[in-house]
Enzyme design. Structure first.
Site, PDB file in Angstrom:
ATOM      1  N   ASP A  50       0.958  -1.152   0.102  1.00  0.00           N
ATOM      2  CA  ASP A  50       0.117  -0.181   0.100  1.00  0.00           C
ATOM      3  C   ASP A  50       0.864   1.240   0.048  1.00  0.00           C
ATOM      4  O   ASP A  50       1.438   1.551   0.948  1.00  0.00           O
ATOM      5  CB  ASP A  50      -0.763  -0.122   1.458  1.00  0.00           C
ATOM      6  CG  ASP A  50      -1.913   1.258   1.237  1.00  0.00           C
ATOM      7  OD1 ASP A  50      -2.763   1.201   0.687  1.00  0.00           O
ATOM      8  OD2 ASP A  50      -1.481   2.143   1.827  1.00  0.00           O
ATOM      9  N   TYR A  55       3.398  10.104  -0.252  1.00  0.00           N
ATOM     10  CA  TYR A  55       4.301   9.619   0.784  1.00  0.00           C
ATOM     11  C   TYR A  55       5.864   9.917   0.071  1.00  0.00           C
ATOM     12  O   TYR A  55       6.655   9.844   0.796  1.00  0.00           O
ATOM     13  CB  TYR A  55       4.136   7.932   0.997  1.00  0.00           C
ATOM     14  CG  TYR A  55       2.919   7.636   1.495  1.00  0.00           C
ATOM     15  CD1 TYR A  55       1.979   8.172   2.015  1.00  0.00           C
ATOM     16  CD2 TYR A  55       2.526   6.195   1.470  1.00  0.00           C
ATOM     17  CE1 TYR A  55       0.800   7.812   2.596  1.00  0.00           C
ATOM     18  CE2 TYR A  55       1.470   5.639   1.988  1.00  0.00           C
ATOM     19  CZ  TYR A  55       0.736   6.270   2.375  1.00  0.00           C
ATOM     20  OH  TYR A  55      -0.699   5.934   3.026  1.00  0.00           O
ATOM     21  N   LYS A  84      -2.254   6.148  -4.542  1.00  0.00           N
ATOM     22  CA  LYS A  84      -3.522   6.976  -4.119  1.00  0.00           C
ATOM     23  C   LYS A  84      -3.476   8.225  -4.761  1.00  0.00           C
ATOM     24  O   LYS A  84      -2.322   9.025  -4.991  1.00  0.00           O
ATOM     25  CB  LYS A  84      -3.526   7.238  -2.652  1.00  0.00           C
ATOM     26  CG  LYS A  84      -3.432   5.791  -1.948  1.00  0.00           C
ATOM     27  CD  LYS A  84      -3.830   6.120  -0.395  1.00  0.00           C
ATOM     28  CE  LYS A  84      -3.599   4.907   0.336  1.00  0.00           C
ATOM     29  NZ  LYS A  84      -2.104   4.538   0.747  1.00  0.00           N
ATOM     30  N   HIS A 117      -7.258   9.483  -2.506  1.00  0.00           N
ATOM     31  CA  HIS A 117      -6.627   9.682  -1.056  1.00  0.00           C
ATOM     32  C   HIS A 117      -7.532  10.206   0.222  1.00  0.00           C
ATOM     33  O   HIS A 117      -7.559   9.765   1.051  1.00  0.00           O
ATOM     34  CB  HIS A 117      -5.361  10.385  -1.095  1.00  0.00           C
ATOM     35  CG  HIS A 117      -4.451   9.917  -0.020  1.00  0.00           C
ATOM     36  ND1 HIS A 117      -3.146   9.713  -0.125  1.00  0.00           N
ATOM     37  CD2 HIS A 117      -4.657   9.806   1.355  1.00  0.00           C
ATOM     38  CE1 HIS A 117      -2.420   9.329   1.055  1.00  0.00           C
ATOM     39  NE2 HIS A 117      -3.300   9.352   1.774  1.00  0.00           N
ATOM     40  N   TRP A 227       0.570  14.811  12.812  1.00  0.00           N
ATOM     41  CA  TRP A 227      -0.715  14.507  12.426  1.00  0.00           C
ATOM     42  C   TRP A 227      -1.692  13.918  13.689  1.00  0.00           C
ATOM     43  O   TRP A 227      -2.837  13.815  13.489  1.00  0.00           O
ATOM     44  CB  TRP A 227      -0.683  13.098  11.395  1.00  0.00           C
ATOM     45  CG  TRP A 227       0.021  13.633   9.987  1.00  0.00           C
ATOM     46  CD1 TRP A 227       1.315  13.796   9.855  1.00  0.00           C
ATOM     47  CD2 TRP A 227      -0.762  13.846   8.753  1.00  0.00           C
ATOM     48  NE1 TRP A 227       1.195  13.905   8.545  1.00  0.00           N
ATOM     49  CE2 TRP A 227       0.231  13.899   7.766  1.00  0.00           C
ATOM     50  CE3 TRP A 227      -2.119  13.718   8.640  1.00  0.00           C
ATOM     51  CZ2 TRP A 227      -0.319  14.332   6.584  1.00  0.00           C
ATOM     52  CZ3 TRP A 227      -2.630  14.046   7.300  1.00  0.00           C
ATOM     53  CH2 TRP A 227      -1.619  14.374   6.314  1.00  0.00           C
TER      54      TRP A 227
END
Ligand code: A2P
Length: 323
Positions: A50, A55, A84, A117, A227
């Site tokens: 994934d 990223y 994504k 995403h 985050w």
């Protein structure tokens, strides 16, 4: 371990391995770690990778996959690779170029799954998090159904085998499902899920529509400063999880992964540590009892570690709905 026995059917005829390898590394982690870890994961038996444009390591992950193909460990068709579509590319005319950009970084001809995403569009451009002079994120308005049609075209063009979404609430999913002239249903909705955020209602909704739920942050997330609220409780320290782990002579992490598999959820285990990458494969070596599953359902507290705070206030911000 024969991965072929651990696949879940998708609503478009393809199959997805129920255990996936997560490749997101926090900003402090060198990108080369993703390459090393992906190679170790493929050697350890993972066949589902994934990844995401966001990223910023698809080049490294792609290199790892290609090196494992080159050395004969796997064939391309043995690997299920997800990428994504980042939310600065949700405008329909930007979708295919965005996927082609990922493919170029990967040096692959196709991905197995391409998903939106997140549903909140940001201003198009090279900047992944565009901000105005006051530091406020610049939102954009895009009809997600038009984005979906562009994804359908990518599937028809053979650039991706399957298409899906991530971080959608049930109303946003319904909007896609009810789109006049819908050609393909989303195969999956990838969302945060773990014993503290069981997503029971969203899971039931998805199951009723033959949409697979894919769980990210199944171990309680990376707790990245940028985050995640650092005051949030640590999932893997939960006493109930630890008790069940002790009973099965496994780690709390394995219990959290197994929990998802037994409720029919595809689970993404991220680790860049060889020992833990290998440990997480043991998820297929034991079973939780129906009683364990009930107890684990009971620890849910609707705790979301990853809130995508920068998108709060966007008309398509998904997490204001109950599910
Ligand atoms: P690491 O890469 O150092 O192993 P997730 O985002 O999937 O919920 O995972 C959260 C963190 O859990 C990951 O960043 C990962 O860090 C760590 N992790 C992965 N596997 C295990 C494990 N078996 N036991 C404890 N921690 C784990």
């Amino acid at each position: 371990m024969d991965h072929k026995h651990h696949c879940v059917p998708l609503n478009d005829g393809h199959f997805i391995p129920i255990l996936g390898f997560g490749t997101y590394g926090t900003a402090e982690v060198p990108k080369s770690e993703a390459e090393k870890a992906t190679k170790i994961a493929i050697d350890a038996g993972y066949r589902h990778i994934d990844a995401a444009y966001l990223y910023e390591n698809e080049e490294e992950v792609g290199r790892a996959i290609r090196s494992k193909i080159a050395d004969g460990t796997v064939k391309r068709e043995d690997i299920f690779y997800t990428s994504k579509l980042w939310i600065t590319f949700l405008r329909p005319e930007l979708v295919r170029p965005a996927l082609e950009k990922s493919l170029k970084k990967l040096q692959l001809d196709y991905v197995d799954l391409y998903i939106m995403h997140f549903p909140s569009a940001l201003k198009p451009g090279e900047d992944l998090f565009p901000k105005d002079e006051n530091g406020k994120t610049i939102f954009n308005t895009v009809d997600l159904r038009a984005t979906w049609e562009a994804l359908e075209k990518c599937k028809d063009a053979g650039l991706t085998k399957s298409i899906g979404v991530s971080n959608f609430n049930h109303k946003q999913l319904e909007r896609i499902l009810n789109k006049p002239g819908l050609k393909y249903k989303p195969v999956c909705n990838q969302v945060e899920s773990h014993p503290y955020l069981s997503q029971k209602k969203l899971l039931d909704f998805c199951k009723s529509k033959h949409i697979v739920l894919v769980a990210y942050s199944p171990l309680g997330s990376h707790r990245d400063l940028r985050w995640v609220d650092q005051n949030s409780p640590r999932l893997l320290d939960d006493p109930v999880l630890c008790d069940i782990a002790k009973k099965h002579k496994r780690t709390p992490a394995l219990i959290a992964l197994r929990y998802q598999i037994q409720r029919g959820v595809v689970v993404l285990a991220k680790s860049f540590n060889e020992k833990r990458i290998r440990e997480n494969m043991q998820v297929f070596d034991f079973q939780l009892t129906p009683e364990d599953m009930k107890v684990l359902d009971g620890v849910n507290r609707n705790l979301r570690y990853v809130n995508y705070d920068f998108a709060i206030g966007h008309p398509e911000y998904p997490f204001t709905e109950e599910y």
